[in-house]
Design a protein around this motif. Sequence first.
Motif, short mmCIF file in Angstrom:
data_model
loop_
_atom_site.label_atom_id
_atom_site.label_comp_id
_atom_site.label_asym_id
_atom_site.label_seq_id
_atom_site.Cartn_x
_atom_site.Cartn_y
_atom_site.Cartn_z
N ASP A 1 0.91 -1.27 -0.07
CA ASP A 1 -0.11 0.08 0.00
C ASP A 1 1.04 1.31 0.05
O ASP A 1 1.78 1.37 0.85
CB ASP A 1 -0.92 -0.02 1.38
CG ASP A 1 -2.21 -0.88 0.94
OD1 ASP A 1 -2.74 -0.83 0.05
OD2 ASP A 1 -2.59 -1.44 1.88
N THR A 2 0.67 2.07 -0.88
CA THR A 2 1.40 3.39 -0.89
C THR A 2 0.44 4.57 -0.62
O THR A 2 -0.85 4.52 -0.85
CB THR A 2 1.87 3.39 -2.30
OG1 THR A 2 1.13 3.63 -3.46
CG2 THR A 2 3.02 2.47 -2.46
N VAL A 3 0.94 5.70 -0.16
CA VAL A 3 0.15 6.72 0.19
C VAL A 3 -0.16 7.62 -1.01
O VAL A 3 0.45 7.63 -1.82
CB VAL A 3 1.10 7.72 0.93
CG1 VAL A 3 0.47 9.01 1.31
CG2 VAL A 3 1.64 7.10 2.38
N LEU A 4 -1.53 7.72 -0.79
CA LEU A 4 -1.92 8.51 -1.87
C LEU A 4 -1.88 10.34 -1.60
O LEU A 4 -1.27 11.16 -2.18
CB LEU A 4 -3.45 8.44 -2.30
CG LEU A 4 -3.66 6.92 -3.00
CD1 LEU A 4 -5.14 6.73 -3.16
CD2 LEU A 4 -3.08 6.74 -4.59
N LEU A 5 -2.57 10.46 -0.58
CA LEU A 5 -2.50 11.82 0.17
C LEU A 5 -3.12 11.81 1.48
O LEU A 5 -3.63 10.55 2.02
CB LEU A 5 -3.42 13.01 -0.66
CG LEU A 5 -2.82 13.23 -1.94
CD1 LEU A 5 -3.61 14.61 -2.55
CD2 LEU A 5 -1.14 14.00 -1.65
N ASP A 6 -2.92 12.83 2.27
CA ASP A 6 -3.27 12.81 3.58
C ASP A 6 -3.87 14.07 3.87
O ASP A 6 -3.77 15.17 2.99
CB ASP A 6 -2.03 12.42 4.67
CG ASP A 6 -1.05 13.60 4.88
OD1 ASP A 6 -0.97 14.30 3.73
OD2 ASP A 6 -0.31 13.60 5.82
N GLU A 7 -4.73 14.48 5.24
CA GLU A 7 -5.40 15.51 5.62
C GLU A 7 -4.91 15.43 7.04
O GLU A 7 -5.36 14.45 7.73
CB GLU A 7 -6.60 15.45 5.05
CG GLU A 7 -7.25 16.66 5.50
CD GLU A 7 -8.71 16.68 4.91
OE1 GLU A 7 -9.02 16.93 3.68
OE2 GLU A 7 -9.76 16.32 5.60
N ILE A 8 -4.65 16.75 7.56
CA ILE A 8 -4.69 16.85 9.14
C ILE A 8 -5.71 17.87 9.50
O ILE A 8 -5.34 18.96 8.77
CB ILE A 8 -3.21 16.96 9.76
CG1 ILE A 8 -2.42 15.98 9.29
CG2 ILE A 8 -3.42 17.18 11.25
CD1 ILE A 8 -0.85 16.38 9.57
N LEU A 9 -6.68 17.56 10.42
CA LEU A 9 -7.64 18.57 10.89
C LEU A 9 -7.71 18.61 12.44
O LEU A 9 -7.24 17.49 12.95
CB LEU A 9 -8.81 18.29 10.26
CG LEU A 9 -9.09 18.41 8.68
CD1 LEU A 9 -10.23 17.86 8.05
CD2 LEU A 9 -9.08 19.82 8.22
N PRO A 10 -8.12 19.78 13.14
CA PRO A 10 -8.52 19.83 14.33
C PRO A 10 -9.22 18.79 14.89
O PRO A 10 -10.23 18.51 13.79
CB PRO A 10 -9.06 21.22 14.63
CG PRO A 10 -8.51 21.78 13.41
CD PRO A 10 -8.47 20.93 12.36
N ASP A 11 -9.17 18.05 15.97
CA ASP A 11 -10.25 17.14 16.12
C ASP A 11 -11.38 17.69 16.94
O ASP A 11 -11.27 18.05 18.39
CB ASP A 11 -9.35 16.24 17.19
CG ASP A 11 -10.31 14.97 17.44
OD1 ASP A 11 -11.53 14.84 17.03
OD2 ASP A 11 -9.93 14.16 18.27
N GLY A 12 -12.50 17.68 16.70
CA GLY A 12 -13.78 18.24 17.52
C GLY A 12 -14.53 17.48 17.99
O GLY A 12 -15.60 17.66 18.48
N GLU A 13 -14.09 16.02 17.89
CA GLU A 13 -14.63 15.16 18.69
C GLU A 13 -14.77 14.99 20.03
O GLU A 13 -13.77 15.80 20.71
CB GLU A 13 -14.23 13.57 18.33
CG GLU A 13 -14.94 12.47 18.63
CD GLU A 13 -14.28 11.31 18.27
OE1 GLU A 13 -13.68 10.62 18.85
OE2 GLU A 13 -15.02 10.93 17.26
N ARG A 14 -15.84 14.83 20.71
CA ARG A 14 -16.03 14.86 22.08
C ARG A 14 -15.81 13.72 22.90
O ARG A 14 -16.06 12.59 22.10
CB ARG A 14 -17.56 15.47 22.53
CG ARG A 14 -17.78 16.80 21.86
CD ARG A 14 -19.11 17.55 22.47
NE ARG A 14 -19.06 18.95 21.84
CZ ARG A 14 -18.66 19.96 22.12
NH1 ARG A 14 -17.71 20.07 23.19
NH2 ARG A 14 -18.80 21.09 21.52
N ASP A 15 -15.17 13.83 24.07
CA ASP A 15 -14.86 12.69 25.08
C ASP A 15 -16.02 12.23 25.89
O ASP A 15 -17.26 12.83 25.63
CB ASP A 15 -13.59 12.77 25.72
CG ASP A 15 -13.69 14.02 26.83
OD1 ASP A 15 -15.03 14.24 27.26
OD2 ASP A 15 -12.85 14.43 27.50
N GLU A 16 -15.85 11.27 26.56
CA GLU A 16 -16.91 10.73 27.39
C GLU A 16 -17.60 11.75 28.31
O GLU A 16 -18.83 11.52 28.51
CB GLU A 16 -16.65 9.64 28.33
CG GLU A 16 -16.02 8.50 27.51
CD GLU A 16 -14.37 8.77 27.38
OE1 GLU A 16 -13.70 9.03 28.37
OE2 GLU A 16 -13.98 8.22 26.48
#
Length: 160
Positions: A111-126
């Motif tokens: 498997d080779t990398v096509l592209l990537d993306e890094i975004l802020p994590d807005g997911e909420r914890d418990e």
Amino acid sequence: MRFVDVHWQDHGFFLDPRAYLAELPRLRGVLPPGAWAFASDPGHYDIPGAVRCVKDLELAGIRPATDKSGRLVLEFAPNRFKHDTGLRISYSGVRHFSVEYHHAIDWMRVDTVLLDEILPDGERDEDGAEGGGCVHEIALTDASITVRCQDLRAEWGHSG
């Protein structure tokens, strides 16, 4: 991925990071420092030529921590036609890690990398609080990787 467009088209992959690159200046100060440094590296999305572009790196290793430290390391070997060295990404404060295999392209050796993306994590914890940190999504030729973490450190110069 939210901004980077990666999909199969005719007889090859269509790759378009332009929407992400337009969004990237707004992420300065929002992404953790290591994630920002990696995503904003001038060669990161220079598909035709830069040796520091992630495109075509080969997935060489996945090393999760065996303790509860929240560490994870992904290693990528250089593509012999494009890169002088490989890339190691070390994640800290990992809250989620997944690999989704598609098994649609069975003629490729790795498997080779096509592209990537890094975004802020807005997911909420418990407790309902925002997770902070970032989400790193990596599209591979026949799989995808998602990491939710506090930050990451990308180091070029590894053999993968």
